[in-house]
Design an enzyme around this catalytic site. Sequence first.
Site, PDB file in Angstrom:
ATOM      1  CB  THR A 168      -0.934   0.002   1.229  1.00 56.89           C
ATOM      2  OG1 THR A 168      -1.740  -1.169   1.195  1.00 56.89           O
ATOM      3  CG2 THR A 168      -1.816   1.248   1.250  1.00 56.89           C
ATOM      4  CE  LYS A 169       6.275   5.058   3.053  1.00 56.56           C
ATOM      5  NZ  LYS A 169       7.105   5.311   4.195  1.00 56.56           N
TER       6      LYS A 169
END
Length: 172
Positions: A168-169
């Site tokens: 996600t990052k």
Amino acid sequence: MEAAFLGLGTMGTGMALNLVRSGQPCLICSEKEEKLPPFQKLGAETSARRADAAECECIFLCLPDGAVVREVLLGPEGLLPHLKPGQTVVDCSTIGYLEARELADALAEKGVDLVDAPVSGHRERAMDGTLTIMCGGKRAAFDRVKPLLDAMGSTVLYMGPAGSGQLTKMIN
């Protein structure tokens, strides 16, 4: 739940300070003893020995990169031999998706959960506890450590299985 925190750099210092200020019983570990006095003034237990962190139920890492995380967990002086089933490692470092998956698998062999929990923000947000934290790992492990993460971030999200926080990052 007693927690330990390793990694008192740009982001980790603020995160650890907020964890201590929340009233959470904490052991703050740094081989650089000059980083420990602010935590001692707040009444936190401190240690210059990394291995002491392995006595805590939850161990937070906020380290520079995947190589350092791997060394701290799996290296010759790493934590893995000292860890016990039921403990949780929360890695707030930014590392690769595959590294997070490999580390989760290595810890799982010992009965230890890994929550990959990279942060988004800057030093000021780390200091004031308003980071965004994206987490991957077993849902039960995330649920156990979320109250501790809430002391460090204003947005704490569960994204899915191990590696999902890092993924996600990267996408973000």
